[in-house]
Design an enzyme around this catalytic site. Structure first.
Site, mmCIF file in Angstrom:
data_model
loop_
_atom_site.group_PDB
_atom_site.id
_atom_site.type_symbol
_atom_site.label_atom_id
_atom_site.label_comp_id
_atom_site.label_asym_id
_atom_site.label_seq_id
_atom_site.Cartn_x
_atom_site.Cartn_y
_atom_site.Cartn_z
ATOM 1 C CG ASP A 139 -11.724 6.061 -35.391
ATOM 2 O OD1 ASP A 139 -10.715 6.709 -35.124
ATOM 3 O OD2 ASP A 139 -12.009 5.672 -36.523
ATOM 4 C CD GLN A 155 -10.836 1.008 -34.932
ATOM 5 O OE1 GLN A 155 -9.919 0.860 -35.710
ATOM 6 N NE2 GLN A 155 -11.767 0.079 -34.760
ATOM 7 C CD GLU A 316 -9.919 8.189 -42.002
ATOM 8 O OE1 GLU A 316 -9.062 7.368 -42.291
ATOM 9 O OE2 GLU A 316 -9.824 8.932 -41.005
ATOM 10 C CD1 TRP A 403 -6.685 10.281 -37.818
ATOM 11 C CD2 TRP A 403 -5.058 9.184 -36.739
ATOM 12 N NE1 TRP A 403 -7.202 9.071 -37.389
ATOM 13 C CE2 TRP A 403 -6.222 8.378 -36.727
ATOM 14 C CE3 TRP A 403 -3.905 8.698 -36.111
ATOM 15 C CZ2 TRP A 403 -6.264 7.114 -36.123
ATOM 16 C CZ3 TRP A 403 -3.959 7.442 -35.504
ATOM 17 C CH2 TRP A 403 -5.122 6.672 -35.519
#
Ligand code: FRU
Length: 622
Positions: A139, A155, A316, A403
């Site tokens: 992210d 991240q 999220e 993901w």
């Protein structure tokens, strides 16, 4: 060596005594005291900046410790895939490694170094999209503009090219196009991983850390008992324009009142009508709202979201922005951006949004729970949030992966993942009355346009163009009036016949990008447990499945309004991605592709008669 290391003295003593029995050296630089099967003290024989750690990506994580924060590194057991630099802070003269047997190959290849070579070794590294110099990225975090710089935190795992050891990596840009890598800004610590979050410029010094400091909000994450985790919100501040951060001594600042385990990704913004700060935290299937005057003490206000969007899902990375409707500053709406994983229309993770109203305490959406709007219809657009402190425009920055397979994408191990191009978001009223977001490439990207190759106006049938771009990187622009039957569009391909198709589908009134035969498509096999071919992807298109091979190799599609004057198309191709923008971003579609030779040819095609105008190919000028 100047500063003594910070290992517990008992551990050192026992390691030193054991050294006689089971010690070996890697030259004079490093020596290893193996204590038992899987605990080793690494003695550093001369001053150096790094220990180069050999990594084997499919091995379990070992723990490398300097001080009291263990970093998880997949140290090489029988084969070295690549090395990562582990900084020897403050002249440290030893490290502790847990979880790696004494006969592992990593011990032979560990070495001291003062430099780490980041020259590109990756075939699929994009030419003009942001990537980390090395290591893993997911992210975008803490996006903030200050004093002429766009900060891109992300991240980041500096110790391997798969997910782990979450830090906030850092790059800056003055134009959203050219990025400079900086050292990681916030490192994993004893409280846990540094998960996603946001930044604000504290122009009123609300937090009393200093006027105009950048204040970062992130989630501290750690595993507690097996299968359980603790997530709490923390704050850190920077008085050097975002280069380094001091963690607030009163952390955590927000914990879940009900022990919720999925409670993360704080978004903080200024709410002018009540002169207060608001924080939104994703809380499982909800977003929780908090308020504060000092950015440290937060009071719970409300929550929203349960039952909204595809089910089941997990919320999220929230963002919450206010935008004029159709450019009318007097008519503003709030937009809640919700990243969900899983639940995306084409499987895995994706970004949805809801328009509505906010009274300073509560969000009220305009639409029913089952109405989902997608910000991007491609499969590789996630954790998308916007820059703070950019008055007059709203700029979103996606992470370009999904993901379902993010940890598996083809890589030599130097890095994994890129950001998609930054986009400007606008609210418009669609022909059917829906309030929708457009996501158009930011204007700055036009600076990338190099030589223009005019392909001109033509009627299809078919038209081929050879030799486009360089290294598979180009921008293609055209206007198309698609045929009223079948498919009309363009095939982007290479000499091996690997191809990505972008076309309008007249029968279904949709635009499609098909990467089923785009190049490498079966990269999931054998690297790690893979999630390819799950049921979620069987929903691969809005309106029935088209061309599905596996969770990576399939078509994605988006509904498109009919326009008599034709559609404006912009396609950005890079070494491993294709981004499609139709009609000023009313459709955005972002997909990764891994052609084994760069795409350098185009074939415009139509099943009927389509008209193309002003087709131009731009090379990329860096
Ligand atoms: C989204 C996410 C966030 C979390 C981060 C961890 O991709 O799962 O919710 O903060 O990634 O790296």
């Amino acid at each position: 060596m100047t500063t003594p290391h910070i290992l517990p003295s008992t551990l050192l003593l026992s390691a030193a005594s054991l050294c006689l029995a089971s010690c070996h050296n890697a030259g004079d630089d490093l020596s290893f005291a193996h204590q038992g099967d899987t605990l080793t003290v690494v003695h550093v024989g001369r001053e150096a900046r790094f220990v180069l750690l050999p990594v084997q990506e499919n091995q379990p994580e070992a723990q490398v410790m300097l001080g009291d924060v263990p970093m998880d590194v997949r140290l090489a057991v029988d084969k070295v895939d690549y090395t990562v630099p582990f900084p020897l802070r403050d002249g440290a003269d030893s490290l502790v490694v847990r979880g790696l047997a004494a006969n592992a190959v990593a011990w032979q290849q560990m070495a001291l170094a003062d430099t780490f070579d980041v020259a590109n070794r990756e075939t699929f590294r994009p030419l003009y999209h942001h990537t980390p110099a090395y290591g893993w990225m997911n992210d975008a975090n803490g996006l903030v503009y200050k004093d002429g710089e766009y900060h891109l935190y992300f991240q980041y795992n500096p110790y391997g090219s798969v997910w782990g050891n979450m830090h906030w990596g850092h790059s800056v840009s003055r134009d959203l196009v050219h990025w400079q890598h900086l050292p990681a800004a916030i490192e994993r610590d004893t409280m846990g991983h540094i998960f996603s979050g946001s930044c604000v410029v504290d122009s009123k010094n609300s937090a009393s850390t200093g006027k105009d400091n950048i204040i970062a909000f992130y989630t501290s994450h750690r595993n507690t008992t097996p299968g359980h985790q603790r997530q709490q919100q923390c704050m850190a501040y920077s008085s050097d324009n975002g280069r380094t951060f001091t963690k607030y001594e009163g952390n955590p600042i927000v914990t879940p009142f009900d022990g919720l385990e999925n409670f993360r990704d704080p978004k903080v913004f200024w709410y002018a009508p009540e002169e207060k700060w608001v924080m939104i935290v994703s809380a499982d299937k909800n977003m929780r709202f908090y308020e504060s005057h000092d950015l440290k003490q937060w009071a719970y206000m409300s929550e929203w979201g349960e039952g909204y969007g595809p089910q089941p899902n997990q919320f999220e990375c929230p963002d919450f922005i206010q935008l004029p409707v159709d450019g009318d500053e007097q008519n503003q709406k709030w937009v809640m951006i919700v990243n969900i994983n899983p639940g995306f229309v084409s499987g895995g993770s994706g970004t949805m949004y809801f328009t509505g109203d906010f009274d300073g305490h509560r969000f009220t959406p305009d639409t029913a729970p089952n109405v989902t709007k997608w910000l991007d219809w491609g499969k590789d657009h996630y954790a998308t949030v916007c820059y703070s402190n950019t008055p007059g425009r709203t700029i979103a920055m996606p992470w370009m992966s999904n993901w379902q397979y993010a940890n598996l994408t083809p890589s030599n191990g130097q890095f994994r993942s890129a950001n998609a191009l930054p986009r400007e978001l606008k609210l418009y009223t669609a022909a059917d009355g829906q309030l929708l977001l457009s996501a158009a490439p930011v204007a700055e990207l036009e600076a990338l346009r190099g030589e223009a190759q005019q392909v001109g106006d033509f009627t299809l049938g078919e038209k081929k163009v050879n030799a486009v771009g360089k290294d598979g990187a180009f921008e293609l622009v055209f206007t198309i009036r698609p045929s009223d039957k079948g498919r009309s569009g363009v095939e982007i391909y290479n000499e091996k016949g690997e191809k990505t198709l972008v076309y309008f589908d007249a029968e279904k009134q949709r635009v499609v990008m098909d990467r089923a035969e785009s190049g490498i498509i079966d990269f999931g096999k054998g690297v790690q447990p893979h999630q390819l071919e799950t049921d979620a992807s069987k929903r691969a298109c809005v309106d029935g499945l088209i061309h599905f091979v596996n969770d990576f190799a399939h078509a994605t599609c988006a509904p498109v309004e009919k326009k008599a004057e034709g559609h404006e198309v912009r396609i950005f191709a890079d070494r491993s991605s294709i981004e499609l923008f139709v009609d000023g971003g009313r459709v955005a579609m972002t997909n990764l592709v891994f052609p084994t030779k760069p795409y350098d040819r185009l074939r415009f095609f139509s099943d009927g008669e389509a008209h193309v105008e002003n087709a131009t190919i731009y090379t990329i000028k860096l």
